[in-house]
Design a protein around this motif. Structure first.
Motif, short mmCIF file in Angstrom:
data_model
loop_
_atom_site.label_atom_id
_atom_site.label_comp_id
_atom_site.label_asym_id
_atom_site.label_seq_id
_atom_site.Cartn_x
_atom_site.Cartn_y
_atom_site.Cartn_z
N ARG A 198 0.88 -1.16 0.00
CA ARG A 198 0.00 0.00 0.00
C ARG A 198 0.93 1.22 0.00
NH1 ARG A 198 -5.23 0.43 1.55
NH2 ARG A 198 -5.93 2.49 2.19
N LEU A 199 0.67 2.17 -0.89
CA LEU A 199 1.56 3.31 -1.06
C LEU A 199 0.82 4.63 -0.92
CD1 LEU A 199 3.31 1.97 -4.28
CD2 LEU A 199 4.22 1.89 -1.96
N ARG A 200 1.55 5.63 -0.48
CA ARG A 200 1.01 7.01 -0.50
C ARG A 200 1.85 7.78 -1.50
NH1 ARG A 200 2.18 11.79 2.37
NH2 ARG A 200 3.53 10.66 3.81
N PHE A 201 1.18 8.34 -2.50
CA PHE A 201 1.82 9.05 -3.59
C PHE A 201 1.49 10.53 -3.44
CE2 PHE A 201 2.40 10.52 -7.92
CZ PHE A 201 3.42 9.72 -8.43
N LYS A 202 2.51 11.35 -3.26
CA LYS A 202 2.33 12.81 -3.13
C LYS A 202 2.99 13.47 -4.33
CE LYS A 202 3.44 16.69 -0.11
NZ LYS A 202 4.14 17.09 1.13
N ALA A 203 2.22 14.25 -5.07
CA ALA A 203 2.74 14.89 -6.29
C ALA A 203 2.51 16.40 -6.23
CB ALA A 203 2.06 14.32 -7.52
N THR A 204 3.52 17.14 -6.69
CA THR A 204 3.43 18.59 -6.82
C THR A 204 3.55 18.94 -8.30
OG1 THR A 204 4.49 18.88 -4.67
CG2 THR A 204 4.43 20.81 -6.12
N VAL A 205 2.56 19.64 -8.81
CA VAL A 205 2.55 20.00 -10.23
C VAL A 205 3.61 21.07 -10.48
CG1 VAL A 205 1.18 20.88 -12.15
CG2 VAL A 205 0.10 19.45 -10.40
N ASP A 206 4.55 20.76 -11.36
CA ASP A 206 5.65 21.67 -11.70
C ASP A 206 5.26 22.54 -12.90
OD1 ASP A 206 8.49 22.35 -11.12
OD2 ASP A 206 8.80 21.65 -13.19
N ASP A 207 4.52 21.96 -13.85
CA ASP A 207 4.13 22.70 -15.04
C ASP A 207 3.01 21.95 -15.76
OD1 ASP A 207 4.20 24.83 -16.82
OD2 ASP A 207 5.85 24.01 -18.01
#
Length: 159
Positions: A128-137
């Motif tokens: 089970r994973l937690r995926f955190k993403a920040t939009v760069d463009d």
């Protein structure tokens, strides 16, 4: 610009296991073609829909949402004499799946008593994973990217 079908999304991500331990992160941003082109986990793509540069999303992925469950049939014990080189734990090699013709990447997970344990499961399968993403463009995809179904150029695929 907001993320929508046929946009190129560049992002940084961090991936954590169930114990909140960081297991992967980007050093350089990655880019994918948004809109069902299989460039990123579908649940992450869904969470990113409508977001813009600077937005952050966090998604919890079950094994079925990420790398699948562990398949015991993908773990085998092989005698060391079938390998062309001396093997060590952590080594990886490719083999053709005789049933599908697909290439499977196997990892050596143990070596003992003249035998090696080889595992064709993804290293994160069953997790089970937690995926955190920040939009760069975010930008519109080119016609060539749409025709090929993936991103070209910086942070993307190169031909």
């Amino acid at each position: 610009m907001n993320i929508d079908k046929n946009s190129v999304v560049t992002l940084h991500y961090e991936m954590y296991d169930a114990n909140n331990q960081l297991i992967d992160k980007t050093e350089e941003p990655i880019a994918y073609l948004h809109g069902g082109y299989d460039g990123i986990f579908p649940l992450v793509e869904e969470a990113l829909q409508g977001k813009a540069k600077g937005d952050v999303v966090e998604v919890t992925l079950t094994p079925d949402d990420a790398f699948g469950e562990q398949d015991p049939e993908m773990i085998r014990i092989e005698p060391l004499d079938v390998f062309p080189v001396e093997v060590e734990v952590g080594m990886m090699f490719e083999a053709d799946d005789p049933e599908t013709g697909d290439v499977i990447i196997y990892r050596i997970t143990d070596v003992a008593d003249g035998k090696a344990v080889v595992d064709g499961n993804h290293p994160l399968a069953g997790m089970r994973l937690r995926f955190k993403a920040t939009v760069d463009d975010v930008r519109a995809a080119t016609q060539e990217e749409l025709a090929h179904g993936h991103v070209h150029g910086e942070h993307g695929h190169h031909h």
